[in-house]
Design a protein around this motif. Structure first.
Motif, PDB file in Angstrom:
ATOM      1  N   ARG A 191     -24.837  -9.097  -5.528  1.00 28.29           N
ATOM      2  CA  ARG A 191     -26.540  -9.271  -4.655  1.00 28.29           C
ATOM      3  C   ARG A 191     -27.159  -9.574  -6.025  1.00 28.29           C
ATOM      4  O   ARG A 191     -28.476 -10.684  -5.545  1.00 28.29           O
ATOM      5  CB  ARG A 191     -26.326  -8.139  -3.836  1.00 28.29           C
ATOM      6  CG  ARG A 191     -28.242  -8.351  -2.438  1.00 28.29           C
ATOM      7  CD  ARG A 191     -28.224  -6.931  -2.153  1.00 28.29           C
ATOM      8  NE  ARG A 191     -29.455  -7.419  -1.433  1.00 28.29           N
ATOM      9  CZ  ARG A 191     -29.327  -7.207  -0.449  1.00 28.29           C
ATOM     10  NH1 ARG A 191     -28.514  -7.825   0.175  1.00 28.29           N
ATOM     11  NH2 ARG A 191     -30.256  -7.762   0.402  1.00 28.29           N
ATOM     12  N   LYS A 195     -29.355 -13.349  -6.783  1.00 33.86           N
ATOM     13  CA  LYS A 195     -30.908 -13.444  -7.279  1.00 33.86           C
ATOM     14  C   LYS A 195     -31.350 -13.678  -8.227  1.00 33.86           C
ATOM     15  O   LYS A 195     -32.647 -14.587  -8.347  1.00 33.86           O
ATOM     16  CB  LYS A 195     -31.372 -11.543  -6.974  1.00 33.86           C
ATOM     17  CG  LYS A 195     -32.687 -11.014  -6.270  1.00 33.86           C
ATOM     18  CD  LYS A 195     -33.387 -11.821  -5.504  1.00 33.86           C
ATOM     19  CE  LYS A 195     -35.042 -11.188  -5.366  1.00 33.86           C
ATOM     20  NZ  LYS A 195     -36.537 -12.198  -6.189  1.00 33.86           N
ATOM     21  N   GLU A 209     -32.795 -12.265   1.669  1.00 29.44           N
ATOM     22  CA  GLU A 209     -32.413 -12.450   2.474  1.00 29.44           C
ATOM     23  C   GLU A 209     -31.202 -12.816   3.536  1.00 29.44           C
ATOM     24  O   GLU A 209     -30.022 -13.105   3.648  1.00 29.44           O
ATOM     25  CB  GLU A 209     -33.133 -11.506   3.750  1.00 29.44           C
ATOM     26  CG  GLU A 209     -33.306  -9.950   3.404  1.00 29.44           C
ATOM     27  CD  GLU A 209     -31.569  -8.474   3.062  1.00 29.44           C
ATOM     28  OE1 GLU A 209     -31.311  -9.304   3.204  1.00 29.44           O
ATOM     29  OE2 GLU A 209     -32.350  -8.732   1.309  1.00 29.44           O
ATOM     30  N   TRP A 212     -29.116 -14.854   1.377  1.00 30.28           N
ATOM     31  CA  TRP A 212     -27.760 -14.535   1.197  1.00 30.28           C
ATOM     32  C   TRP A 212     -27.054 -14.354   2.264  1.00 30.28           C
ATOM     33  O   TRP A 212     -26.117 -14.057   2.279  1.00 30.28           O
ATOM     34  CB  TRP A 212     -28.604 -13.290   0.104  1.00 30.28           C
ATOM     35  CG  TRP A 212     -27.287 -11.337   0.573  1.00 30.28           C
ATOM     36  CD1 TRP A 212     -27.180 -10.770   1.252  1.00 30.28           C
ATOM     37  CD2 TRP A 212     -26.483 -11.555  -0.045  1.00 30.28           C
ATOM     38  NE1 TRP A 212     -25.588  -9.833   1.004  1.00 30.28           N
ATOM     39  CE2 TRP A 212     -25.348 -10.259  -0.143  1.00 30.28           C
ATOM     40  CE3 TRP A 212     -26.090 -12.193  -1.628  1.00 30.28           C
ATOM     41  CZ2 TRP A 212     -23.734  -9.961  -0.961  1.00 30.28           C
ATOM     42  CZ3 TRP A 212     -25.176 -11.713  -2.509  1.00 30.28           C
ATOM     43  CH2 TRP A 212     -24.082 -10.546  -1.837  1.00 30.28           C
ATOM     44  N   ARG A 213     -27.015 -13.924   3.461  1.00 31.14           N
ATOM     45  CA  ARG A 213     -26.714 -13.977   4.839  1.00 31.14           C
ATOM     46  C   ARG A 213     -25.998 -14.477   4.668  1.00 31.14           C
ATOM     47  O   ARG A 213     -24.457 -14.355   5.227  1.00 31.14           O
ATOM     48  CB  ARG A 213     -27.588 -13.536   5.727  1.00 31.14           C
ATOM     49  CG  ARG A 213     -27.667 -12.176   6.097  1.00 31.14           C
ATOM     50  CD  ARG A 213     -28.207 -11.454   7.007  1.00 31.14           C
ATOM     51  NE  ARG A 213     -29.320 -12.041   7.522  1.00 31.14           N
ATOM     52  CZ  ARG A 213     -30.239 -11.675   7.637  1.00 31.14           C
ATOM     53  NH1 ARG A 213     -30.656 -10.476   7.097  1.00 31.14           N
ATOM     54  NH2 ARG A 213     -31.768 -12.061   7.410  1.00 31.14           N
TER      55      ARG A 213
END
Ligand SMILES: Nc1ncnc2c1ncn2[C@@H]1O[C@H](COP(=O)(O)OP(=O)(O)O)[C@@H](O)[C@H]1O
Ligand SMILES: [Mg+2]
Length: 338
Positions: A191, A195, A209, A212-213
């Motif tokens: 993560r 980022k 978010e 990422w998902r």
């Protein structure tokens, strides 16, 4: 160490981000050399090639003669102290045919031997995505050839680092049958690392978010989404078509696929139909044998123990949430043309 620049998407150059543990791993290997060949595998687009290219830079700075070849991307690198060896590789690649790239992959082994024979004492052979070029059936022989450089060098040396990176889950089985390689899985980016890459993308973009998902930390998907103007459906459909997910060999297992979309670990049960997992591995949809999350067995940070949201099970994981999404979508289409 100088960080290399990479093209994440058309017109979008980024600086190599994170992968600290994986680079430390290379430093470890550089210290004493690799006793066996290191085979690194993992989801497509997770960053194996980028890491290997960055490792070439690192090893060069550590005083290694570095040979790197990637026939798929038609890239090679010969940072070597013997000019003849470099020109031989250039000569092989003078005609840029697929056969020439296959020969270049094999030449890596001979040229490493030449370097040692010429008295070079620190030599790295980095073979990236070579199995399509040389043929999957030759994967084990190739690795044995690399091991030969380590075990039966033409002259003594201080350290040889031999690494093979492969996208094909099948290559792993082919090679794993013998004791010639240590296998190290690489997962999508962590993560924090992801980022750092996300932050390099200019312009309007969805919140971190969400990205990422969707991607589970897969840098190639990040590039594809950027290129598609963040049109998620478009990328999912591209996947579905590219991987021919509406084919009968998948649909005969429809019920099981529906379950696997919810929880990939159902594929790792005695009830699961024989062959289904193989098909999914072959199609680069899932990765299996993820039992142990001990970081010692991973080239970089391991995936979470289980993360149902990202499609990561304890034993089997979808390569990315988007791979799973493409299968889910295909199930809705059935066998109709897509
Ligand atoms: N650590 C990283 N930093 C920046 N970009 C990366 C990183 N890892 C991968 N990429 C980019 O993501 C894309 C996919 O990575 P790649 O190394 O080709 O994956 P793989 O070899 O595992 O299929 C490429 O565009 C690559 O440049
Ligand atoms: Mg690659």
């Amino acid at each position: 160490m100088g960080r290399i620049r990479l093209d994440l998407a058309r017109g979008l150059a980024v600086v190599f981000a994170d992968r600290e543990a994986a680079l430390r791993r290379v430093e470890e290997w550089a210290e004493r050399g690799t006793r066996l060949v290191k085979l690194v595998f993992g989801p497509e687009g997770c960053g194996k090639s980028a890491w290997l290219r960055q490792s070439a830079e690192l090893l060069r700075e550590l005083g290694f003669d570095v040979l790197y070849v990637n026939p798929l991307q038609r890239e090679f690198l010969a940072e070597v102290g013997v000019s003849d060896v470099r020109s031989r590789l250039v000569e092989i690649l003078r005609e840029a045919t697929a056969e020439a790239w296959g020969r270049a992959a094999w030449a890596l082994i001979d040229l490493a031997r030449e370097l040692i024979k010429a008295g070079r004492r620190r030599v790295a052979l980095l073979a990236d995505d070579i199995f399509q070029a040389i043929g999957l059936d030759k994967a084990a022989i190739y690795v044995k050839g690399m091991l030969g450089v380590i075990e039966y060098p033409p002259r003594s040396y201080d350290a040889v680092v031999a690494v093979v990176a492969a996208g094909e889950g099948v290559a792993r089985r082919e090679i794993g049958r013998h004791m010639w390689a240590d296998q190290y899985p690489m997962w999508n980016m962590s993560r924090d690392g992801f980022k750092q890459l996300y932050d390099q993308i200019p312009g309007d973009k969805p919140p971190f978010e969400d990205v990422w998902r969707l991607t589970g930390g897969n840098p190639r998907l990040l590039g594809q989404l950027y290129e598609a103007g963040w049109d998620v459906d478009k990328v999912v459909e591209m996947f579905m078509r590219g991987k021919e997910l509406n084919s009968p060999d998948l649909f005969r297992w429809r019920g099981w696929l529906e379950k696997a979309v919810e929880d990939p670990d159902v594929l790792w049960t005695v009830e699961a139909p024989e062959g289904l997992l193989d098909i999914l591995v072959e199609r680069n949809l899932v990765v299996h044998n993820l039992h142990d999350r001990d970081p010692r067995f991973w080239v970089d940070a391991p995936p979470p123990e289980r993360d149902p949201e990202l499609g990561v099970g304890k034993y089997v994981a979808w390569q990315t949430p988007l791979h799973r999404e493409a299968v889910r979508k295909a199930l809705g289409y059935g066998l109709r043309p897509i």
